[in-house]
Design a protein around this motif. Structure first.
Motif, PDB file in Angstrom:
ATOM      1  N   LEU A 191       0.393  -1.474   0.216  1.00 59.46           N
ATOM      2  CA  LEU A 191      -0.184   0.322  -0.142  1.00 59.46           C
ATOM      3  C   LEU A 191       0.500   1.945   0.118  1.00 59.46           C
ATOM      4  O   LEU A 191       0.659   1.963  -0.652  1.00 59.46           O
ATOM      5  N   ARG A 192       1.860   1.424   0.553  1.00 60.84           N
ATOM      6  CA  ARG A 192       2.616   2.854   0.783  1.00 60.84           C
ATOM      7  C   ARG A 192       3.476   2.369  -0.422  1.00 60.84           C
ATOM      8  O   ARG A 192       3.801   3.935  -1.254  1.00 60.84           O
ATOM      9  N   LEU A 193       4.093   1.511  -1.350  1.00 62.74           N
ATOM     10  CA  LEU A 193       4.705   1.687  -2.048  1.00 62.74           C
ATOM     11  C   LEU A 193       3.938   2.899  -3.140  1.00 62.74           C
ATOM     12  O   LEU A 193       4.302   2.743  -4.091  1.00 62.74           O
ATOM     13  N   CYS A 194       2.514   1.621  -3.388  1.00 66.18           N
ATOM     14  CA  CYS A 194       1.735   1.646  -4.214  1.00 66.18           C
ATOM     15  C   CYS A 194       1.258   3.758  -3.596  1.00 66.18           C
ATOM     16  O   CYS A 194       1.785   4.218  -5.686  1.00 66.18           O
ATOM     17  N   ALA A 195       1.013   3.671  -2.827  1.00 63.37           N
ATOM     18  CA  ALA A 195       0.942   4.848  -2.524  1.00 63.37           C
ATOM     19  C   ALA A 195       2.034   6.751  -3.180  1.00 63.37           C
ATOM     20  O   ALA A 195       1.434   7.507  -3.508  1.00 63.37           O
ATOM     21  N   HIS A 196       2.731   5.959  -2.591  1.00 59.90           N
ATOM     22  CA  HIS A 196       4.451   6.728  -2.464  1.00 59.90           C
ATOM     23  C   HIS A 196       4.395   7.111  -4.476  1.00 59.90           C
ATOM     24  O   HIS A 196       4.552   7.922  -4.451  1.00 59.90           O
ATOM     25  N   LEU A 226      -3.708   4.244   6.492  1.00 60.51           N
ATOM     26  CA  LEU A 226      -2.457   4.071   4.954  1.00 60.51           C
ATOM     27  C   LEU A 226      -3.651   3.793   3.715  1.00 60.51           C
ATOM     28  O   LEU A 226      -2.988   3.803   2.779  1.00 60.51           O
ATOM     29  N   GLN A 227      -4.093   3.076   3.763  1.00 59.92           N
ATOM     30  CA  GLN A 227      -5.461   2.291   2.745  1.00 59.92           C
ATOM     31  C   GLN A 227      -5.879   3.771   2.551  1.00 59.92           C
ATOM     32  O   GLN A 227      -6.684   4.037   1.282  1.00 59.92           O
ATOM     33  N   PHE A 228      -6.573   5.107   2.809  1.00 63.33           N
ATOM     34  CA  PHE A 228      -7.127   5.782   2.926  1.00 63.33           C
ATOM     35  C   PHE A 228      -5.994   6.756   1.962  1.00 63.33           C
ATOM     36  O   PHE A 228      -6.369   7.751   1.436  1.00 63.33           O
ATOM     37  N   ARG A 229      -4.859   6.850   2.555  1.00 63.57           N
ATOM     38  CA  ARG A 229      -4.102   7.528   1.664  1.00 63.57           C
ATOM     39  C   ARG A 229      -3.790   6.911   0.198  1.00 63.57           C
ATOM     40  O   ARG A 229      -3.985   8.101  -0.908  1.00 63.57           O
ATOM     41  N   LEU A 230      -3.897   5.581   0.028  1.00 62.48           N
ATOM     42  CA  LEU A 230      -3.424   4.849  -0.936  1.00 62.48           C
ATOM     43  C   LEU A 230      -4.747   5.415  -2.134  1.00 62.48           C
ATOM     44  O   LEU A 230      -4.851   5.753  -3.561  1.00 62.48           O
TER      45      LEU A 230
END
Length: 251
Positions: A191-196, A226-230
């Motif tokens: 999730l973090r990598l995709c959002a970033h 984190l899901q909301f960020r994505l």
């Protein structure tokens, strides 16, 4: 299935939720009120009335079982395998794999369970269960809390970690370092990598947002930061978002 057929068997509130032109749209519904039924009917209704292109729809949920149910219901409504329906993690991982392949980057290995790695880092005789540490690390990563900030944030949230907060923060840091050394990623990393990637790479962002133009989220009350960020990265400020949930069922 035509538009009229998609409204059959729905009560007035459900029909309004299915046919509303509001964007973004929040549908609040209690347990047993047919939330998933309304969500899938709304997706199908928008596609049938050509208000949405099924090739650019993504329907997100939280478990493989729920994602399978979403896909099954959509296919039963005549939408055949064109809609992306899956968990946040599965959809993010698919997009990352495609990006890594396109850029000819060696993909990291997915660490499906943290327990074995954490058990080795804990060592014998620690008296602490790896599964309990894994749960605490998952809590932190879901809230984008780094090892350096863990002790402070855990105290603020009144967490009761399985070991001293400072010791858990140190173990959390070692866990992250070990993953980097071994080219591993865990589910939260996806999730973090995709959002970033969306936030920092304009080409990756444009590809994602071109593909995902119509966003639907089931059980939205369970979305973590984190899901909301994505989700916000995928949305990119656009208004075509429909969320369904019940705040009284939040976990």
């Amino acid at each position: 299935m035509d538009a009229a057929a998609l409204l059959e068997g729905l009560n007035e509130s459900q029909r309004q939720a299915v046919t509303s032109s509001a964007a973004p749209l929040v549908i609040l519904a209690g347990a047993g009120s047919g939330k998933t039924r309304v969500l899938t009917r709304r997706i199908a209704y928008r596609c049938v009335t050509e208000d949405a292109d099924p090739r650019h729809v993504v329907a997100l949920t939280f478990t493989r079982k729920a994602a399978g149910e979403l896909g099954h219901r959509l296919r039963s409504l005549g939408l055949r395998d064109r809609i992306v329906a899956g968990t946040f993690h599965a959809v993010a991982y698919a997009q990352l794999r495609r990006s890594w392949s396109d850029r000819r980057v060696q993909a990291p290995e997915l660490l499906e369970r943290k327990g074995q790695l954490l058990a080795r880092l804990l060592g014998r005789g620690s008296g602490v269960k790896a599964v309990d540490v894994a749960g605490e690390i998952e809590w932190a990563k879901a809230r984008m809390v780094s090892p350096a900030d863990y002790a402070r944030e855990a105290a603020a949230a009144r967490r009761r970690p399985p070991m001293a907060p400072e010791a858990l923060a140190e173990l959390y840091d070692r866990y992250e370092q070990e993953k980097r050394n071994r080219r591993l990623v865990d589910f939260d990393d996806l999730l973090r990598l995709c959002a970033h990637g969306i936030e920092t790479d304009t080409e990756f962002a444009s590809t994602q947002r071109w593909q995902f133009r119509h966003l639907f989220v089931d059980e939205f009350q369970d979305v973590n930061p984190l899901q909301f960020r994505l989700l916000e990265a995928w949305r990119g400020g656009r208004l075509d978002l429909c969320i369904v949930g019940d705040p009284n069922q939040a976990i």
